[in-house]
Motif scaffolding. Structure first.
Motif, mmCIF file in Angstrom:
data_model
loop_
_atom_site.group_PDB
_atom_site.id
_atom_site.type_symbol
_atom_site.label_atom_id
_atom_site.label_comp_id
_atom_site.label_asym_id
_atom_site.label_seq_id
_atom_site.Cartn_x
_atom_site.Cartn_y
_atom_site.Cartn_z
ATOM 1 N N LEU A 13 44.292 57.616 57.111
ATOM 2 C CA LEU A 13 45.254 58.378 56.321
ATOM 3 C C LEU A 13 45.777 59.582 57.103
ATOM 4 O O LEU A 13 46.960 59.924 57.019
ATOM 5 C CB LEU A 13 44.601 58.825 55.025
ATOM 6 N N THR A 14 44.894 60.229 57.868
ATOM 7 C CA THR A 14 45.328 61.378 58.666
ATOM 8 C C THR A 14 46.332 60.949 59.724
ATOM 9 O O THR A 14 47.345 61.633 59.955
ATOM 10 C CB THR A 14 44.114 62.036 59.331
ATOM 11 N N LEU A 15 46.088 59.816 60.363
ATOM 12 C CA LEU A 15 47.040 59.321 61.363
ATOM 13 C C LEU A 15 48.379 58.957 60.728
ATOM 14 O O LEU A 15 49.438 59.177 61.325
ATOM 15 C CB LEU A 15 46.447 58.115 62.082
ATOM 16 N N ARG A 16 48.322 58.431 59.527
ATOM 17 C CA ARG A 16 49.584 58.123 58.845
ATOM 18 C C ARG A 16 50.347 59.395 58.492
ATOM 19 O O ARG A 16 51.576 59.441 58.609
ATOM 20 C CB ARG A 16 49.300 57.306 57.594
ATOM 21 N N VAL A 17 49.616 60.411 58.059
ATOM 22 C CA VAL A 17 50.271 61.701 57.788
ATOM 23 C C VAL A 17 50.877 62.259 59.067
ATOM 24 O O VAL A 17 51.997 62.800 59.063
ATOM 25 C CB VAL A 17 49.256 62.680 57.177
ATOM 26 N N ALA A 18 50.148 62.132 60.184
ATOM 27 C CA ALA A 18 50.680 62.606 61.462
ATOM 28 C C ALA A 18 51.936 61.830 61.851
ATOM 29 O O ALA A 18 52.915 62.417 62.346
ATOM 30 C CB ALA A 18 49.614 62.477 62.550
ATOM 31 N N ALA A 19 51.917 60.509 61.629
ATOM 32 C CA ALA A 19 53.107 59.717 61.960
ATOM 33 C C ALA A 19 54.297 60.105 61.088
ATOM 34 O O ALA A 19 55.422 60.256 61.586
ATOM 35 C CB ALA A 19 52.786 58.227 61.788
ATOM 36 N N VAL A 20 54.056 60.296 59.792
ATOM 37 C CA VAL A 20 55.146 60.709 58.897
ATOM 38 C C VAL A 20 55.652 62.097 59.288
ATOM 39 O O VAL A 20 56.868 62.356 59.286
ATOM 40 C CB VAL A 20 54.660 60.681 57.441
ATOM 41 N N SER A 21 54.724 62.995 59.640
ATOM 42 C CA SER A 21 55.126 64.342 60.057
ATOM 43 C C SER A 21 55.966 64.288 61.327
ATOM 44 O O SER A 21 56.950 65.033 61.472
ATOM 45 C CB SER A 21 53.887 65.213 60.279
ATOM 46 N N THR A 22 55.597 63.397 62.249
ATOM 47 C CA THR A 22 56.375 63.261 63.478
ATOM 48 C C THR A 22 57.781 62.755 63.187
ATOM 49 O O THR A 22 58.769 63.237 63.767
ATOM 50 C CB THR A 22 55.654 62.298 64.439
ATOM 51 N N LEU A 23 57.863 61.778 62.291
ATOM 52 C CA LEU A 23 59.195 61.280 61.911
ATOM 53 C C LEU A 23 60.015 62.376 61.240
ATOM 54 O O LEU A 23 61.224 62.510 61.512
ATOM 55 C CB LEU A 23 59.051 60.082 60.971
ATOM 56 N N CYS A 24 59.382 63.151 60.374
ATOM 57 C CA CYS A 24 60.105 64.266 59.736
ATOM 58 C C CYS A 24 60.544 65.295 60.762
ATOM 59 O O CYS A 24 61.675 65.822 60.687
ATOM 60 C CB CYS A 24 59.202 64.914 58.683
ATOM 61 N N PHE A 25 59.675 65.586 61.740
ATOM 62 C CA PHE A 25 60.057 66.527 62.792
ATOM 63 C C PHE A 25 61.243 65.996 63.590
ATOM 64 O O PHE A 25 62.179 66.749 63.913
ATOM 65 C CB PHE A 25 58.863 66.774 63.710
ATOM 66 N N PHE A 169 55.875 72.543 66.397
ATOM 67 C CA PHE A 169 55.306 71.271 65.940
ATOM 68 C C PHE A 169 53.926 71.027 66.550
ATOM 69 O O PHE A 169 53.014 70.548 65.865
ATOM 70 C CB PHE A 169 56.266 70.149 66.321
ATOM 71 N N MET A 170 53.762 71.326 67.837
ATOM 72 C CA MET A 170 52.482 71.103 68.496
ATOM 73 C C MET A 170 51.392 71.994 67.938
ATOM 74 O O MET A 170 50.196 71.663 68.005
ATOM 75 C CB MET A 170 52.626 71.329 70.003
ATOM 76 N N ILE A 171 51.764 73.132 67.402
ATOM 77 C CA ILE A 171 50.768 74.008 66.767
ATOM 78 C C ILE A 171 50.515 73.577 65.327
ATOM 79 O O ILE A 171 49.367 73.553 64.857
ATOM 80 C CB ILE A 171 51.251 75.474 66.826
ATOM 81 N N ALA A 172 51.593 73.222 64.618
ATOM 82 C CA ALA A 172 51.450 72.909 63.192
ATOM 83 C C ALA A 172 50.805 71.543 62.952
ATOM 84 O O ALA A 172 50.039 71.378 61.998
ATOM 85 C CB ALA A 172 52.819 72.962 62.515
ATOM 86 N N LEU A 173 51.099 70.558 63.819
ATOM 87 C CA LEU A 173 50.590 69.206 63.565
ATOM 88 C C LEU A 173 49.068 69.129 63.605
ATOM 89 O O LEU A 173 48.463 68.559 62.691
ATOM 90 C CB LEU A 173 51.210 68.225 64.566
ATOM 91 N N PRO A 174 48.389 69.684 64.637
ATOM 92 C CA PRO A 174 46.915 69.630 64.593
ATOM 93 C C PRO A 174 46.333 70.360 63.386
ATOM 94 O O PRO A 174 45.349 69.893 62.791
ATOM 95 C CB PRO A 174 46.492 70.292 65.910
ATOM 96 N N LEU A 175 46.941 71.509 63.030
ATOM 97 C CA LEU A 175 46.442 72.224 61.856
ATOM 98 C C LEU A 175 46.641 71.396 60.595
ATOM 99 O O LEU A 175 45.748 71.315 59.736
ATOM 100 C CB LEU A 175 47.173 73.566 61.724
ATOM 101 N N LEU A 176 47.800 70.745 60.485
ATOM 102 C CA LEU A 176 48.047 69.902 59.318
ATOM 103 C C LEU A 176 47.065 68.732 59.261
ATOM 104 O O LEU A 176 46.512 68.426 58.195
ATOM 105 C CB LEU A 176 49.491 69.378 59.373
ATOM 106 N N CYS A 177 46.842 68.102 60.422
ATOM 107 C CA CYS A 177 45.904 66.969 60.451
ATOM 108 C C CYS A 177 44.489 67.415 60.084
ATOM 109 O O CYS A 177 43.773 66.720 59.360
ATOM 110 C CB CYS A 177 45.919 66.312 61.825
ATOM 111 N N ALA A 178 44.084 68.577 60.598
ATOM 112 C CA ALA A 178 42.742 69.075 60.276
ATOM 113 C C ALA A 178 42.606 69.362 58.777
ATOM 114 O O ALA A 178 41.590 69.027 58.155
ATOM 115 C CB ALA A 178 42.447 70.333 61.091
ATOM 116 N N LEU A 179 43.630 69.984 58.200
ATOM 117 C CA LEU A 179 43.578 70.268 56.763
ATOM 118 C C LEU A 179 43.579 68.987 55.939
ATOM 119 O O LEU A 179 42.837 68.867 54.951
ATOM 120 C CB LEU A 179 44.769 71.152 56.377
#
Length: 469
Positions: A13-25, A169-179
């Motif tokens: 699920l975290t990887l899917r959130v990361a993929a969706v976040s990347t597409l949104c970015f 994005f590089m700062i926000a994505l790891p924080l988002l994935c961790a949360l």
């Protein structure tokens, strides 16, 4: 290629959130680039409009004053007010000749973008495209006001803006994935309880229940789990009760059959032996050649009597209520060794007291041992069989305990007891009726192991004993 079959749900699920976040970015970055290009084009078009209007006013003023010595075109005033880095402004006559041209210098504080990004940006947006506005005097076009921007400038600005977005994005994505991972781990923590409950159910502990959960989906799973456990417990209880009744009926039928064999068949064999003895006496006096036949009849009757005794012993074991489980098993082992023609191959070791166990428990354990020894000796061809019986106390004050039964042999592999007689299925039924556990393992080379654990109420005044045979 990533294998999803054994991956963790939280990670997936975290990887899917990361993929969706990347597409949104990527979508947001594309929007900003498109909006920036639109703004640049609007600014260039506005500059071209201002330049065209200014030149038309200059031409009107020249015509009104009839001042042929005035300079035309004069873009100094326009260039002074609208000029920005990279912007170019010019007047192009109808013949295509550039009469006047102003260009602002490019900024040097921004790093040059990579060639791949520059080529892609220029292919997508064509930043060097001109904004052209006609200059009209007395209804006729006398030229064009042209404005454009150096392609390197918007390309560098786009790369600079994309770099800032990429850094965010590089700062926000790891924080988002961790949360997200932490939130999922907290939300899915009850799944450990569900897994533990399923493992307890699989191990035979039907008292396992799940607590209520905060999530509606997990709470529904818990309700179904608890209902299923209750249904399984009820079904197992009914099955054990039915099994106990069937075992009682089977034992009664065996006793009845043993009694009929003893009374009818045994008496017939005894009569045959008596008649053979009488016939031998008569033959000794009147017909000596018949002595061999009389002796053969007597031997056959004797062998049949021995076979009958063995069958009666298996059908009707000794009275365990009077002899006790330990003595009955010792007698069973002694009987098997007695039939081994002077080569003992059965051993027994008993630890603990079995004087106060229920009669049904003792009878079922005796039947289990009897079947296991028959399988090992007759069907697996074992040369050594070891029987261990132990009483264990699970509570220091007495009360709750368990009987551990272990039978090891060196018989042929692959001859599972399920294929012969009552077999493994019958043993499991008896153990299940007692609320115990049974396991059977056949070795790769030779030998097999049978393990039985049966819970039992231990009397505190029972005297422990240890003996081996």
């Amino acid at each position: 290629m990533w294998n999803w079959s054994g991956s963790d749900l939280k990670l997936r699920l975290t990887l899917r959130v990361a993929a969706v976040s990347t597409l949104c970015f990527a979508a947001i970055s594309g929007y900003f680039l498109i909006d920036s290009d639109r703004s640049v084009r609007a600014r260039i078009a506005a500059v071209a409009d201002v330049a065209a209007k200014t030149l038309e006013l200059q031409q009107s003023k020249i015509q009104w004053l009839n001042n042929t010595r005035s300079e035309f075109p004069d873009l100094d005033s326009v260039a002074a007010s609208v000029m920005t880095p990279g912007l170019c402004l010019a007047f192009r006559s109808n013949s295509g000749e550039i009469s006047q041209r102003f260009c602002g210098g490019a900024q040097t504080d921004k790093a040059a973008p990579p060639l791949a990004f520059a080529a892609l940006y220029r292919r997508l947006f064509d930043p060097g495209r001109e904004a052209v506005r006609p200059v009209v005097s007395r209804g006729n076009a006398i030229g064009e006001a042209v404005a454009w921007i150096d392609p390197a400038v918007p390309t560098a600005e786009a790369w600079h803006d994309a770099g800032r977005l990429m850094a965010v994005f590089m700062i926000a994505l790891p924080l988002l994935c961790a949360l997200v991972y932490a939130a999922l781990a907290r939300a899915l923590r009850p799944t450990r309880l569900i897994r533990d409950g399923l493992e307890r159910i699989a191990a035979g502990d039907l008292t396992a229940r799940l607590p209520p959960f905060d999530l509606a989906e997990l709470s529904a799973i818990g309700d179904v789990f608890n209902h299923l456990a209750e249904r399984l417990a009820a079904a197992l209880s009914d099955r054990n009760a039915l099994t106990q009744k069937l075992i009682l009926v089977q034992d009664d039928e065996r006793r009845h059959l043993a009694r009929e064999l003893h009374d009818e068949f045994g008496q017939s064999l005894a009569a045959i032996r008596a008649l053979a003895a009488s016939a031998r006496l008569t033959a000794a006096q009147d017909c000596p050649p018949l002595l061999a036949e009389c002796d053969g009849i007597a031997r056959t009757a004797t062998d049949m009597m021995e076979a009958l005794r063995g069958a009666l012993f298996r059908l009707r074991p000794p009275d365990i209520d009077e002899l006790g489980l330990a003595a009955s098993l010792e007698g069973l082992i002694a009987g098997w060794n007695g039939r081994s023609r002077g080569q003992p191959r059965f051993e027994i070791a008993i630890s603990g007291s079995f004087e106060r166990i229920p009669a049904s428990t003792g009878a079922n354990l005796y039947r289990i041992v009897q079947e296991a020894l028959t399988n090992a000796a007759k069907h697996a061809g074992a040369t050594r069989v070891m029987l261990r019986l132990e009483m264990r106390e699970t509570a220091p004050s007495g009360g709750d305990g368990e009987i551990a039964l272990a039978i090891d042999d060196d018989g042929r592999p692959g001859d599972l007891p399920v294929k012969t007689g009552m077999g493994l299925l019958g043993m499991r039924e008896r153990v299940a009726a007692l609320g115990g556990r049974l396991s059977f393992e056949a070795g790769q080379s030779n030998g097999s192991s049978l393990r039985v654990i049966v819970p039992v109420a231990v009397s505190p005044d029972a005297t422990p004993v240890e003996r081996a045979a």
